[in-house]
Design an enzyme around this catalytic site. Structure first.
Site, mmCIF file in Angstrom:
data_model
loop_
_atom_site.group_PDB
_atom_site.id
_atom_site.type_symbol
_atom_site.label_atom_id
_atom_site.label_comp_id
_atom_site.label_asym_id
_atom_site.label_seq_id
_atom_site.Cartn_x
_atom_site.Cartn_y
_atom_site.Cartn_z
ATOM 1 N N GLU A 63 0.911 -1.079 0.036
ATOM 2 C CA GLU A 63 0.165 -0.063 0.002
ATOM 3 C C GLU A 63 0.819 1.471 0.085
ATOM 4 O O GLU A 63 0.437 2.206 -0.845
ATOM 5 C CB GLU A 63 -0.904 -0.322 1.094
ATOM 6 C CG GLU A 63 -1.126 0.912 1.990
ATOM 7 C CD GLU A 63 -1.669 0.940 3.267
ATOM 8 O OE1 GLU A 63 -1.255 -0.267 4.225
ATOM 9 O OE2 GLU A 63 -2.497 1.744 3.732
ATOM 10 N N ASP A 121 0.352 -9.838 3.707
ATOM 11 C CA ASP A 121 -0.744 -9.692 4.493
ATOM 12 C C ASP A 121 -2.069 -9.947 3.777
ATOM 13 O O ASP A 121 -3.269 -10.213 4.289
ATOM 14 C CB ASP A 121 -0.758 -8.386 5.255
ATOM 15 C CG ASP A 121 0.393 -7.994 6.092
ATOM 16 O OD1 ASP A 121 0.861 -8.860 6.467
ATOM 17 O OD2 ASP A 121 0.780 -6.886 6.680
ATOM 18 N N GLY A 175 -0.071 -9.346 10.407
ATOM 19 C CA GLY A 175 -1.522 -8.751 9.982
ATOM 20 C C GLY A 175 -1.684 -7.727 10.842
ATOM 21 O O GLY A 175 -2.221 -8.054 11.990
ATOM 22 N N ARG A 176 -1.274 -6.680 10.243
ATOM 23 C CA ARG A 176 -1.384 -5.362 11.130
ATOM 24 C C ARG A 176 -2.944 -4.717 11.410
ATOM 25 O O ARG A 176 -3.510 -4.465 12.306
ATOM 26 C CB ARG A 176 -0.611 -4.210 10.881
ATOM 27 C CG ARG A 176 -0.527 -3.549 9.647
ATOM 28 C CD ARG A 176 0.344 -2.244 9.456
ATOM 29 N NE ARG A 176 1.675 -2.615 9.104
ATOM 30 C CZ ARG A 176 2.617 -2.254 9.749
ATOM 31 N NH1 ARG A 176 2.308 -1.249 10.743
ATOM 32 N NH2 ARG A 176 3.805 -2.453 9.543
ATOM 33 N N GLN A 233 7.953 -15.863 8.633
ATOM 34 C CA GLN A 233 6.945 -15.927 7.657
ATOM 35 C C GLN A 233 7.033 -14.818 6.353
ATOM 36 O O GLN A 233 6.392 -15.361 5.462
ATOM 37 C CB GLN A 233 5.428 -15.097 8.264
ATOM 38 C CG GLN A 233 4.780 -15.860 9.450
ATOM 39 C CD GLN A 233 4.085 -14.753 10.321
ATOM 40 O OE1 GLN A 233 2.769 -14.696 10.094
ATOM 41 N NE2 GLN A 233 4.552 -14.033 11.268
HETATM 42 O O1 F6P Z 1 3.240 -5.205 5.881
HETATM 43 C C1 F6P Z 1 3.756 -6.562 6.077
HETATM 44 C C2 F6P Z 1 4.303 -6.746 7.405
HETATM 45 O O2 F6P Z 1 4.814 -8.068 7.254
HETATM 46 C C3 F6P Z 1 3.087 -6.622 8.575
HETATM 47 O O3 F6P Z 1 2.230 -7.663 8.742
HETATM 48 C C4 F6P Z 1 4.015 -6.398 9.610
HETATM 49 O O4 F6P Z 1 3.140 -5.667 10.611
HETATM 50 C C5 F6P Z 1 4.895 -5.529 9.166
HETATM 51 O O5 F6P Z 1 5.349 -6.085 7.800
HETATM 52 C C6 F6P Z 1 6.359 -5.706 9.867
HETATM 53 O O6 F6P Z 1 7.263 -5.035 9.261
HETATM 54 P P1 F6P Z 1 8.742 -4.630 9.817
HETATM 55 O O7 F6P Z 1 9.454 -5.776 9.073
HETATM 56 O O8 F6P Z 1 9.321 -3.256 8.855
HETATM 57 O O9 F6P Z 1 8.844 -4.574 11.236
#
Ligand code: F6P
Length: 346
Positions: A109, A133, A176-177, A278
């Site tokens: 996004e 996600d 999954g935020r 994941q």
């Molecule tokens: O947007 C994908 C995602 O995997 C989210 O589910 C998660 O909150 C985020 O990335 C984690 O991002 P980072 O690796 O920058 O902490």
């Protein structure tokens, strides 16, 4: 024609398959040249690039991560302004100096939101959606999701056996935020006893009832929780660290649940956080095929002179949609889908 390629945001299995498909199709079918920009939008912002040819993309199809690197650099933020030039101006000038006529932005996004703004300013930009996600609008699936679900499912399968040996409740926190797609699919596939997603604030008493019920059947409960899930009448995280797109770094709900379940039920409970496991490693066949098809269709869109569009999966067909359509609205888990899973709770 010279085409720039970049991968932005959180990495995801299948990114290399897209890069390979874009470059191979572009060279073989159209005779294009390619430039790979490093670390998402940081590359075009700082003119940090590497040559991309058929040789450079050999052997990368099954490899996780991205050979181009990734970052959450936001060229539209004030921080991107330098020497009196906005991030947008810096990118436009750098592309002109490097002789880049079009850009393929592979991202979620945030990355695609920037791509859409650049397209609006006159640059030729085509988007490829990615996120484990699976929450991007306008496409039925994003690549990376299937891999993440399979990794989480395998973890749940393993946790079942150890939970039963020790008569414990095991809580699995998955990514999954905003959307609970990974939790929902991995939870259904792995036979979880409770699935908690951001779209449905949970009632801790109800969760504990399911846990108790499962113990009464002489089996041990597995609770799958998305990192962005939260109890009813509570917000997500206070004072959390924010990234350059303003997103909170989540995590901690699994541990919170384990402590609360132990306190309320008197049964031992432990949390496992799957985290970046994941996102790493080799993509599944489904993700390799989807990523390859997205790459082929993205470079065809560039060749056809299109801009501001994103490739998307609708049913089994790859189509093109305005990028705006994908970034304007997140694809959340519909109530009916959650209700299908709920039948198996407890
Ligand atoms: O947007 C994908 C995602 O995997 C989210 O589910 C998660 O909150 C985020 O990335 C984690 O991002 P980072 O690796 O920058 O902490």
């Amino acid at each position: 024609m010279r085409v720039g390629v970049l991968t932005g945001g959180g990495d995801c299995p299948g990114l290399n398959a897209v890069i390979r498909a874009v470059v191979r199709t572009g060279i073989v079918d159209y005779g294009f040249e390619f430039v790979g920009f490093k670390d998402g939008w940081r590359g075009p912002l700082e003119a940090d690039s590497q040559p991309l040819d058929v040789q450079a993309v050999r052997g990368i199809l099954p490899r996780g991560g991205t050979i181009l690197g990734s970052s959450r650099t936001n060229p539209l933020s004030d921080k991107a302004t330098a020497d009196g030039r906005t991030g947008l101006q810096r990118i436009t000038e750098n592309l002109a100096v490097l002789g880049v006529d079009a850009l393929i932005a592979i991202g979620g996004e945030d990355t695609l939101g920037v791509a859409s703004k650049l397209a609006g300013s006159g640059l030729r930009v085509v988007g490829v959606p990615k996120t484990i996600d699976n929450d991007l609008g306008a496409t039925d699936f994003t690549f990376g999701f299937d891999t993440a679900v399979n990794i989480a499912m395998e973890a749940i399968d393993r946790l079942h056996t150890t939970a039963e040996s020790h008569h414990r409740a095991l809580i699995v926190e998955v990514m999954g935020r905003n959307a609970g797609w990974i939790a929902l699919h991995a939870g259904i596939a792995g036979g979880a006893n409770v699935i908690l997603i951001p779209e449905r604030p949970f009632d801790i008493e109800e969760v504990c009832d399911y846990v108790q019920h499962r113990f009464e059947t002489r089996y041990a409960p597995i609770v799958v929780v998305a990192e962005g899930a939260h109890p009813k009448a509570s917000t997500q995280v206070d004072n959390a660290k924010l990234d350059s797109f303003g997103h909170a770094r989540l995590g901690g709900v699994g541990q919170m649940l384990a402590e609360e379940i132990e306190r309320r039920t008197g049964k031992e409970a432990r949390a496992t956080v799957l985290g970046h496991i994941q996102r790493g490693g080799t993509p599944t066949a489904f993700d390799r095929v989807l990523a390859t098809r997205f790459g082929v269709h993205a470079i065809r869109a560039v060749a056809a002179g299109e801009s501001g569009v994103m490739v998307a999966l609708r049913g089994t067909e790859v189509v093109k949609v305005p990028i705006e359509e994908a970034v304007n609205q997140l694809k959340l888990v519909p109530t009916e889908r959650f209700e299908e899973a709920e039948i198996f709770f407890g």
